[in-house]
Enzyme design. Structure first.
Site, short mmCIF file in Angstrom:
data_model
loop_
_atom_site.label_atom_id
_atom_site.label_comp_id
_atom_site.label_asym_id
_atom_site.label_seq_id
_atom_site.Cartn_x
_atom_site.Cartn_y
_atom_site.Cartn_z
N SER A 141 0.84 -1.20 0.00
CA SER A 141 0.00 0.00 0.00
C SER A 141 0.87 1.25 0.00
O SER A 141 1.67 1.44 -0.92
CB SER A 141 -0.98 -0.03 1.17
OG SER A 141 -1.95 1.00 1.04
N HIS A 174 -8.44 1.45 -0.85
CA HIS A 174 -8.29 0.52 -1.98
C HIS A 174 -9.65 0.01 -2.46
O HIS A 174 -9.84 -1.18 -2.73
CB HIS A 174 -7.37 -0.65 -1.62
CG HIS A 174 -5.96 -0.21 -1.36
ND1 HIS A 174 -5.12 0.22 -2.35
CD2 HIS A 174 -5.26 -0.11 -0.20
CE1 HIS A 174 -3.96 0.58 -1.83
NE2 HIS A 174 -4.02 0.40 -0.52
#
Length: 313
Positions: free
Chosen positions: A96, A206
């Site tokens: 991430s 996300h």
């Protein structure tokens, strides 16, 4: 060190801990310089958020976990360790927001550009999480394909839930509207999920729910120079190695609303790598072992003693 290809891995949100980097700042001059430079660039005392203990401030972890603080803090901590190690990796990857750390580690982004980007990204994601009841849940004990199928079955335009992180073959994080998450959790339990863990985050990262942050991030990404990396970076969005700067720029934007394909990234890497997790905690250490087997050669370096022990070998 043995003649073995070296992969550097950088953690994302969830790895932050109070007092992270405090010993690095105190004991290692190159690490201290990184923290001091970060404070100067950001124009606020990031170090105070990183270094405070729970005894000094019972809210220290909560303040550090704020997305707008957490993302630059994780980046700076990892780079402060890297500055002390002076390693030449054969490949890099980050989970991430850790992908931005990886981009600096492979020479694609300057320290200042990467730090400003993660700060801006954190602010965007914090704002994107406001005004909509959303969250994320870790699903333990089911394959990613099974979890994805359940999400697709119940997700609608009005109430969305998607796979956000494919962390291990048996751990997938889902992200979305609270209502859809709750319905998904019931279906996943019925499908055989061993455990469901609600994550302490401020939004549905996300996922399409943070898509309103895309335009601003696209503008900021267009303003920075991305150089050709000195080694491949395995991208979250594709799980494939990348070297082309414009390909990387496009995928970094898509990463905001796309799942982190960590399992697939690890599985696509060359065999017999030595993995070094650089940053707070040991989260990625565990994900590597659960994905590639407990015989995987992986260590975590998160503190001044870790750095000194590694440099002795």
């Amino acid at each position: 060190m043995p003649d073995q290809q070296l992969a550097l891995l950088f953690p994302g949100q969830g790895s932050q801990i109070p007092e992270m980097g405090k010993d690095l700042f105190r004991e290692i001059s190159s690490s201290r310089t990184i923290f001091e430079t970060a404070d100067e660039i950001l124009k606020f005392p990031l170090t105070q958020y990183c270094f405070k203990s729970l005894d000094e401030d019972p809210q220290a972890l909560k303040k550090l976990t704020n997305t707008a603080i957490c993302q630059p803090a994780l980046f700076t901590h990892s780079i402060a360790i890297l500055a002390a190690l002076d390693l030449a990796p054969d490949l890099v990857a980050g989970h991430s927001v850790g992908e931005y750390t990886a981009l600096h580690a492979c020479g694609a982004l300057s320290f200042e550009d990467a730090l400003r980007l993660v700060r801006f990204r954190g602010e965007l994601m914090a704002m994107a999480g406001q005004g909509r009841s959303a969250g994320m849940t870790a699903v333990i004990g089911l394959s990613g394909d099974t979890v994805d199928a359940v999400c697709r079955q119940i997700s609608t335009q009005q109430s969305t839930v998607v796979c956000a992180n494919y962390n291990t073959p048996n751990q997938t994080v889902i992200s979305g509207d609270i209502e859809a998450l709750q319905v998904a959790e019931v279906h996943l339990t019925e499908a055989g999920a061993r455990k469901l863990i609600s994550l302490p985050v401020s939004g549905a990262f996300h996922s399409p729910l943070v898509s309103k942050a895309r335009e601003a991030l696209a503008q900021k990404l267009s303003e920075v120079t991305i150089k050709q990396p000195v080694c491949p970076i395995y991208l979250n969005m594709t799980a494939q190695p990348a070297l082309d700067p414009e390909h990387i720029r496009a995928r970094m934007l898509e990463q905001l609303t796309s799942p982190v394909r960590w399992v697939q990234s690890l599985q696509n890497m060359p065999e017999s790598l030595k993995f070094i997790e650089v940053g707070p905690g040991r989260v990625l250490n565990g994900l590597v072992r659960q994905t590639l087997g407990h015989g995987a050669d992986v260590i975590s370096i998160s503190s001044a003693p870790d750095v000194k022990e590694f440099l002795k070998d």
